[in-house]
Scaffold this motif. Structure first.
Motif, PDB file in Angstrom:
ATOM      1  N   ALA A  58       3.314 -16.426  -9.495  1.00 30.34           N
ATOM      2  CA  ALA A  58       4.353 -15.830  -8.652  1.00 30.34           C
ATOM      3  C   ALA A  58       3.895 -14.486  -8.091  1.00 30.34           C
ATOM      4  N   ALA A  59       2.606 -14.180  -8.234  1.00 28.62           N
ATOM      5  CA  ALA A  59       2.058 -12.926  -7.712  1.00 28.62           C
ATOM      6  C   ALA A  59       1.589 -13.131  -6.276  1.00 28.62           C
ATOM      7  N   ALA A  60       1.834 -12.144  -5.431  1.00 27.80           N
ATOM      8  CA  ALA A  60       1.388 -12.234  -4.040  1.00 27.80           C
ATOM      9  C   ALA A  60       1.486 -10.879  -3.370  1.00 27.80           C
ATOM     10  N   HIS A  61       0.698 -10.734  -2.320  1.00 29.27           N
ATOM     11  CA  HIS A  61       0.839  -9.580  -1.426  1.00 29.27           C
ATOM     12  C   HIS A  61       1.777 -10.041  -0.322  1.00 29.27           C
ATOM     13  N   THR A  62       3.054  -9.627  -0.396  1.00 28.43           N
ATOM     14  CA  THR A  62       4.083 -10.162   0.494  1.00 28.43           C
ATOM     15  C   THR A  62       4.539  -9.174   1.569  1.00 28.43           C
ATOM     16  N   ALA A  63       3.901  -8.014   1.638  1.00 28.39           N
ATOM     17  CA  ALA A  63       4.262  -7.031   2.675  1.00 28.39           C
ATOM     18  C   ALA A  63       3.671  -7.504   4.002  1.00 28.39           C
ATOM     19  N   VAL A  64       4.469  -8.264   4.742  1.00 25.80           N
ATOM     20  CA  VAL A  64       3.972  -8.976   5.926  1.00 25.80           C
ATOM     21  C   VAL A  64       3.397  -8.025   6.972  1.00 25.80           C
ATOM     22  N   ASP A  65       4.085  -6.944   7.243  1.00 33.58           N
ATOM     23  CA  ASP A  65       3.597  -6.009   8.259  1.00 33.58           C
ATOM     24  C   ASP A  65       2.394  -5.210   7.768  1.00 33.58           C
ATOM     25  N   LYS A  66       2.437  -4.744   6.521  1.00 34.86           N
ATOM     26  CA  LYS A  66       1.304  -3.996   5.967  1.00 34.86           C
ATOM     27  C   LYS A  66       0.043  -4.849   5.920  1.00 34.86           C
ATOM     28  N   ALA A  67       0.217  -6.147   5.735  1.00 39.15           N
ATOM     29  CA  ALA A  67      -0.932  -7.050   5.629  1.00 39.15           C
ATOM     30  C   ALA A  67      -1.802  -7.018   6.878  1.00 39.15           C
ATOM     31  N   GLU A  68      -1.212  -6.721   8.014  1.00 42.85           N
ATOM     32  CA  GLU A  68      -1.985  -6.674   9.253  1.00 42.85           C
ATOM     33  C   GLU A  68      -3.091  -5.622   9.187  1.00 42.85           C
ATOM     34  N   ASN A  69      -2.852  -4.566   8.405  1.00 38.17           N
ATOM     35  CA  ASN A  69      -3.861  -3.517   8.229  1.00 38.17           C
ATOM     36  C   ASN A  69      -4.546  -3.583   6.872  1.00 38.17           C
ATOM     37  N   GLU A  70      -3.966  -4.322   5.945  1.00 41.72           N
ATOM     38  CA  GLU A  70      -4.542  -4.452   4.593  1.00 41.72           C
ATOM     39  C   GLU A  70      -5.136  -5.845   4.421  1.00 41.72           C
TER      40      GLU A  70
END
Length: 292
Positions: A58-70
Motif C-alpha cells: 500500500a506504499a506509493a508516491h501519490t503526489a501527482v503534481d509533485k511527481a512531475e518534478n520528482e
C-alpha cells in the motif's frame, strides 16, 4: 494463521488494512520509517525474516503534481519498490497484492475502462505506477494488481477532508465538473485485499492478474462535493454549506494532467471473487471523522 506484511501502513488504505487484519492475522505493518521499499536488501531481509504468506503493498508516491518534478523518486517508490517486494515474495513462495491506479489510462475513453484496455499514462505518476505493475507481474506470478480511483479514508489527505476544510473557510467554491470517476472508500479497498489474501491462504484457487476496483455510482468531482456537503451539513459537521459552482478542467490548471474519465468496469473482480463495488455513499454515513 495468515501472515501478512503490509507496507505503507500509515496511509489511507494501509492504516485500515492494519485495523481490519489486527484480530484475524499475524501482521507486520511497516511504513517508510521502518522499511525503505526502495532498498532491495532491506526488503529481502525483512521478508525472509518474517516469512509472510502475503505481501500487501500500500506504499506509493501519490503526489501527482509533485511527481512531475520528482521523476526519479516516483520511479524509485512506484516501480523499484514494488519490484523488490515482488521478487522477495517469489523467493519465499508468497503472494503479492499491489495497489495501482486509474492514472495508467489516458482518461479519454467514452465508456468505462476494463482491465484489457490499452494503457496510456499522461504524466509521471501514472507512468511510474504502470512501470510498477509491469515490474510486479514480471517478478512474481502470484500477484494481484488492484487498480482503483478517487480514494478517500479517515487517514491522510483526500478530497472529502479537503472539501470540509474549505467549506469551513469559504462561502463559495468552484469544483471541477468535467472529470468523472467512482469515489472509493479506503476501507472497502482494504476489505477487498483481505478477502483475496484469505482466499489464497485457505488453499482456494486464485485467478492472479489485474483487477479494477472502485466505487459506484460514478460522479463528477462537483457531484461528489455536493454529496459531501449535504452529509456534512445534515450531520452537523458544518453549520452551512458553501455555494458550489461547477467549473471546467481548464478553469483549474494543474502541473499534472488529470484523467477526464476515471470510470472502471468491475465485472472481472465480481466474477472472480464475488466482490461488489465500493458503496462510497454508505461510507460517508458518518462523515464526522473527516471533519476533525
Amino acid at each position: 494463521m495468515l501472515k501478512v506484511l503490509i507496507t505503507g501502513s500509515n496511509g489511507q488504505v494501509g492504516s485500515l488494512l492494519v485495523q481490519q487484519l489486527s484480530e484475524k492475522a499475524e501482521v507486520l505493518a511497516v511504513d517508510r520509517d521502518k522499511l525503505d521499499i526502495t532498498d532491495e536488501q532491506s526488503v529481502m531481509d525483512m521478508v525472509e525474516t518474517f516469512q509472510p504468506d502475503v505481501i500487501i503493498n500500500a506504499a506509493a508516491h501519490t503526489a501527482v503534481d509533485k511527481a512531475e518534478n520528482e521523476v526519479e523518486l516516483s520511479y524509485l517508490i512506484n516501480r523499484d519498490g514494488p519490484r523488490y517486494l515482488a521478487q522477495a515474495a517469489e523467493k519465499i513462495g508468497a503472494a503479492i497484492l499491489h495497489i495501482s491506479t486509474d492514472y495508467v489510462f489516458a482518461g479519454d475513453k467514452v465508456g468505462a475502462y476494463s482491465e484489457t484496455d490499452p494503457t496510456d499514462p499522461q504524466g509521471v505518476y501514472g507512468a511510474s505506477k504502470l512501470a510498477g505493475e509491469q515490474a510486479v507481474i514480471a517478478a512474481c506470478p502470484r500477484h494481484i494488481i488492484l487498480r482503483t480511483a478517487w480514494v478517500f479514508g479517515e487517514t491522510g489527505n483526500n478530497f472529502v477532508k479537503t472539501m470540509i476544510r474549505l467549506g469551513r473557510d469559504r462561502d463559495q467554491l468552484g469544483i471541477v465538473g468535467d472529470q468523472f470517476g467512482g469515489p472509493t472508500y479506503a476501507g472497502d479497498i482494504a476489505a477487498t485485499l483481505i478477502a483475496i489474501a484469505e482466499r489464497f491462504h485457505s488453499g482456494q484457487d486464485v485467478a492472479w492478474g489485474i483487477y479494477h476496483y472502485s466505487g459506484l455510482p460514478s460522479v463528477s468531482w462537483f457531484e461528489f462535493a455536493c454529496f459531501i456537503f449535504e452529509q456534512a451539513q445534515s450531520q452537523g459537521v458544518l453549520d452551512k454549506s458553501p455555494a458550489l459552482k461547477s467549473i471546467t478542467t481548464s478553469d483549474y490548471p494543474t502541473p499534472a494532467k488529470r484523467p477526464a474519465n476515471s470510470r472502471l468496469i468491475m465485472d472481472k473482480i465480481h466474477t472472480a471473487f464475488g466482490i461488489p463495488a465500493s458503496d462510497w455513499k454508505s461510507a460517508l454515513n458518518d462523515i464526522r471523522p473527516y471533519g476533525k
